[in-house]
Design an enzyme around this catalytic site. Sequence first.
Site, short mmCIF file in Angstrom:
data_model
loop_
_atom_site.label_atom_id
_atom_site.label_comp_id
_atom_site.label_asym_id
_atom_site.label_seq_id
_atom_site.Cartn_x
_atom_site.Cartn_y
_atom_site.Cartn_z
N CYS A 1 18.56 -1.32 42.94
CA CYS A 1 17.95 -1.12 44.25
C CYS A 1 17.64 0.35 44.54
CB CYS A 1 18.85 -1.69 45.34
SG CYS A 1 20.57 -1.17 45.24
N GLU B 1 24.20 -3.31 51.72
CA GLU B 1 23.32 -2.52 50.86
C GLU B 1 22.22 -3.46 50.38
OE1 GLU B 1 23.94 -1.15 46.69
OE2 GLU B 1 24.11 0.80 47.65
N LYS C 1 33.54 -3.27 46.71
CA LYS C 1 33.82 -4.00 47.94
C LYS C 1 35.32 -4.25 48.12
CE LYS C 1 29.24 -5.95 48.03
NZ LYS C 1 28.78 -4.72 48.70
#
Length: 496
Positions: A304, A271, A182
């Site tokens: 994920c 996300e 990020k």
Amino acid sequence: MSAAAKKLDVQVARHRDMLVGGRLTRGRGADLTVVSPATGSPVATFPGASLDQFRQAIADARRAFDGGLWAGLRPHERVSVLQRFVSALEARADELEALIVAETGCPAGSVVLEAQVRSPLRQMRGMLDLYLKLPELEENPLPLEERVVGQGLVQSLRRYVPVGVVAGIAAYNFPLNIGLWKIMPALATGNCAILRPSPLTPLSALALAEAALEAQLPPGVLSILAETGAEGALLLTTDPAVDMVAFTGSTDVGKKVMAQAAPTMKRLQLELGGKSAQIFLPDRVEAAAHAALGVCMAHAGQGCVLGTRIFVPQADKPKVMEAMKASLAALRAGDPHDPSTTMSPVISQAQLERCARYVELAVAAGAKIVAGGRRIDRPGFYFAPTILDVPDNSNPAAQDEIFGPVICVIGYRDVDHAVQMANDSAFGLSGYVYGKDVRQALAVAGRIRSGTVNVNTGFASAYASSGGRKQSGIGRERGVEGVRIYQDLQCLNLAS
């Protein structure tokens, strides 16, 4: 106390301060307690950031950006500073790994630890290299007749400029990796960034501060603040002075972030959750034997993109599940510092209870437990690697993201049936297709509605993006798209 424990105490004590305004400062908010998922005992307790400190970080970032302190540098000048930042982190890699083991329970001898620290550091260098190769200006493809106006010529250009102030809100499972993906593209492209790590795993993120100061990032360009609640995160998603929010976490929280950011129309990169499918075609069904092991070894299923729905031909399902069950014997829960430990705990008591609850829901809806299905009787938050024989894709364990070592095995009649079930999901983050006939496997992959589909492999690179469809998120990370998302597009039309 062992020498290793004493060393960890020293490391933890060094990384309790917030980075605000280019200085390390003690938090002025409520105490934040970090619990080891491997033992259930506290690792550290220290003051978290106050809401006023979040306000100060936003004001500092706004001032630094608007003043051109960072954005006004040439790309190679910013990259030079960030290369120093990466070098400072590389010099601290052992320390960062120790913090990750302490706060996540990731086994020190597992391949997952590589993905926690050293792999993302290598990817940061790749991302910086990729960024420098991207043009700041591109010409719009005007037809010839539009390039001439009267006696003059028109040129139309696309110019890429930084968005402004970026807030990064990271998840707990890969805290350093997610945080870097990020702040680093945001900083490279000229933005100022504020990182707010998960309250469950803040230590490795706070350790970035020392390296940032060593690299001499200008004051206000990067702030890092950890908190015990969510007040600061709420401020970051609502304050008009923040231009963009990059968030990784659950779909439910992602929806709240979208709603909070909507009144000020912030740029979003989200996300979110996943319930990825692994389709094993008939000519490659034997490869499914280790599918459950792969998911459970990968940080106890806390990823994920992991393929927690495994589709195999119906006739092969019984033998596949037996082979899967046998493969799980290789997993060992225990002290994460023990080289023989191969399995992580889940992050918290709440997550442990979530795994157990979904196993109960699955069984109530017709599933059968092939392996596991219970808590492991030892200290910490360990859930046994679990294989569920699921009759169909409507089962709660096949529809909802569990985020633990719980996988579903579902039989399919034919390839069309497998694809239909793979797409019968609210999520669309990743997917996997395995087949010896690569042409057929690629054709199947092309029918899966996911942001990424891997054929006969798993893959992550600084040069290839990932991102979700449907309720798995918006925007992309990594690759060209993961850099460009931190830039606004300005169209420049020039006449001569």
